[in-house]
Design an enzyme around this catalytic site. Sequence first.
Site, PDB file in Angstrom:
ATOM      1  N   ARG A   1       0.849  -1.211   0.000  1.00 28.78           N
ATOM      2  CA  ARG A   1       0.000   0.000   0.000  1.00 28.78           C
ATOM      3  C   ARG A   1       0.878   1.252   0.000  1.00 28.78           C
ATOM      4  O   ARG A   1       1.009   1.930  -1.008  1.00 28.78           O
ATOM      5  CB  ARG A   1      -0.939  -0.035   1.212  1.00 28.78           C
ATOM      6  CG  ARG A   1      -2.063   1.001   1.162  1.00 28.78           C
ATOM      7  CD  ARG A   1      -1.665   2.389   1.623  1.00 28.78           C
ATOM      8  NE  ARG A   1      -1.051   2.419   2.945  1.00 28.78           N
ATOM      9  CZ  ARG A   1      -0.476   3.511   3.461  1.00 28.78           C
ATOM     10  NH1 ARG A   1      -0.426   4.640   2.770  1.00 28.78           N
ATOM     11  NH2 ARG A   1       0.095   3.468   4.663  1.00 28.78           N
ATOM     12  N   ASP A   2       1.541   1.545   1.105  1.00 35.18           N
ATOM     13  CA  ASP A   2       2.336   2.778   1.182  1.00 35.18           C
ATOM     14  C   ASP A   2       3.482   2.729   0.175  1.00 35.18           C
ATOM     15  O   ASP A   2       3.849   3.738  -0.441  1.00 35.18           O
ATOM     16  CB  ASP A   2       2.894   2.945   2.605  1.00 35.18           C
ATOM     17  CG  ASP A   2       3.197   4.387   2.952  1.00 35.18           C
ATOM     18  OD1 ASP A   2       3.147   5.240   2.056  1.00 35.18           O
ATOM     19  OD2 ASP A   2       3.497   4.663   4.136  1.00 35.18           O
TER      20      ASP A   2
ATOM     21  N   HIS B   1       5.771   4.410  12.511  1.00 36.34           N
ATOM     22  CA  HIS B   1       5.745   4.393  11.037  1.00 36.34           C
ATOM     23  C   HIS B   1       6.726   5.471  10.557  1.00 36.34           C
ATOM     24  O   HIS B   1       6.386   6.652  10.520  1.00 36.34           O
ATOM     25  CB  HIS B   1       4.302   4.696  10.610  1.00 36.34           C
ATOM     26  CG  HIS B   1       4.060   4.729   9.139  1.00 36.34           C
ATOM     27  ND1 HIS B   1       3.416   3.710   8.454  1.00 36.34           N
ATOM     28  CD2 HIS B   1       4.326   5.671   8.194  1.00 36.34           C
ATOM     29  CE1 HIS B   1       3.294   4.028   7.179  1.00 36.34           C
ATOM     30  NE2 HIS B   1       3.852   5.220   6.985  1.00 36.34           N
TER      31      HIS B   1
ATOM     32  N   HIS C   1       9.315   7.179   7.813  1.00 37.78           N
ATOM     33  CA  HIS C   1       9.810   7.309   6.432  1.00 37.78           C
ATOM     34  C   HIS C   1      11.287   7.680   6.506  1.00 37.78           C
ATOM     35  O   HIS C   1      11.745   8.283   7.482  1.00 37.78           O
ATOM     36  CB  HIS C   1       8.985   8.355   5.666  1.00 37.78           C
ATOM     37  CG  HIS C   1       7.655   7.810   5.228  1.00 37.78           C
ATOM     38  ND1 HIS C   1       7.397   7.416   3.935  1.00 37.78           N
ATOM     39  CD2 HIS C   1       6.513   7.563   5.918  1.00 37.78           C
ATOM     40  CE1 HIS C   1       6.149   6.961   3.849  1.00 37.78           C
ATOM     41  NE2 HIS C   1       5.593   7.040   5.037  1.00 37.78           N
TER      42      HIS C   1
ATOM     43  N   CYS D   1       3.944   9.356   0.439  1.00 34.91           N
ATOM     44  CA  CYS D   1       2.561   9.761   0.249  1.00 34.91           C
ATOM     45  C   CYS D   1       2.500  10.744  -0.916  1.00 34.91           C
ATOM     46  O   CYS D   1       3.202  11.756  -0.917  1.00 34.91           O
ATOM     47  CB  CYS D   1       2.033  10.399   1.529  1.00 34.91           C
ATOM     48  SG  CYS D   1       0.365  11.053   1.329  1.00 34.91           S
TER      49      CYS D   1
ATOM     50  N   ASN E   1       9.533   4.515   2.695  1.00 36.14           N
ATOM     51  CA  ASN E   1       9.396   4.074   4.086  1.00 36.14           C
ATOM     52  C   ASN E   1      10.709   3.448   4.547  1.00 36.14           C
ATOM     53  O   ASN E   1      11.553   3.068   3.739  1.00 36.14           O
ATOM     54  CB  ASN E   1       8.327   2.970   4.171  1.00 36.14           C
ATOM     55  CG  ASN E   1       6.928   3.512   4.058  1.00 36.14           C
ATOM     56  OD1 ASN E   1       6.457   3.770   2.975  1.00 36.14           O
ATOM     57  ND2 ASN E   1       6.273   3.685   5.184  1.00 36.14           N
TER      58      ASN E   1
END
Length: 306
Positions: free
Chosen positions: A10-11, A204, A206, A237, A246
């Site tokens: 996803r990310d 989370h 990055h 994003c 990430n």
Amino acid sequence: MVQIFEVGPRDGLQNEKLILGLDDKLWLLDALSKTGIQNIEGGAFVRPDRVPQMADSDQVLEKLNPTAADYWFLVPNQKGLERALSKGVKNVAFFTAVSETFNQKNIGMSVDESFAEIQSMMNIAKKENLKTRGYVSTVWGCPFEGRIQSSKAITSIEKMISIGVDQVSIGDTIGVANPNGVQEVLKPLLQNHQGDSKNQIAVHFHDTRGTALANALKALELGVEVFDSSVGGLGGCPFAPGAAGNLATEDLLYLFKEMGVQTGVNYQKLCETGMELSNRMKGKFFTSKALQAFIANCTKNTAWDS
Ligand code: HMG
Ligand code: MG
């Protein structure tokens, strides 16, 4: 034992121009589960015109093997949740941010509006017996508003926890955090959520400026047990200018395995998955340093690369 929460499908993919086909996405979800990772993000029920890579999330959810892992899907609003429920979703992730400007650009809502929307989705999720995760983005910095005060970030994170999500994921959306700032936010939160609710807090990071691994290590020292990361170091994003990948799952897992921190994830299988994904993405260069070393040494069977 700590938990790696894989966000690559996803990310990782949402920021990629090259659209990975449905079969390749299903392969990736399956291959990641075979590494031993238990929690994997599968997609997002957002507007397909805004995030084209996620346009086939309905099909992904319909076709994946639901018993291989806990697959998670992002839902920004009730429309997204309805779409996900119609395909049998079991685990959903809500998302909002500390900063108003980013939230508006990302989901077209003020922070208060998005919390109200999350509360409504939470009521539905409870009735449907779903597992829930709540992301809070821009905890350490916003691409539009700059540095974020720790006290302001903590207030937003506490609000997300009070809505009753099973897990809150604390996001350094644009990769500006450092270990001191991580401590400033996490220490009071962990003190407030000791005992059985401690598992609620995930991080989370990055890796835009190369601090993600240092931040993860600080979080580990402070007692965090859930770490988001992305295969190969893919990610970012589309609505946060300048946000790079990430924290790479290979880099995180290398650190943990060499430190003797148990994760239940097989390093060699993970690196092989990263190599194969790169092939399927037309030989895309992955930023993960551990993966690069694995590829360079993969015929030599070194002590470190297994
Ligand atoms: P909107 O346009 O404000 O919604 O989109 P609306 O309610 O005004 O509706 C407008 C149209 O969109 C309508 O269609 C709706 O049906 C449709 P029309 O009647 O005009 O034909 N619509 C939808 N269609 C499909 N799925 C939906 C949906 N909702 C409305 N769910 C929305 C609001 C949030 C959907 C939009 O702004 C959007 O899709 N944004 C993308 C957000 C996103 O995916 N961001 C990236 C993920 S967050 C992230 O990466 C950060 C994270 O990794 C943590 C970190 O790093 O910090 C999680
Ligand atoms: Mg992210």
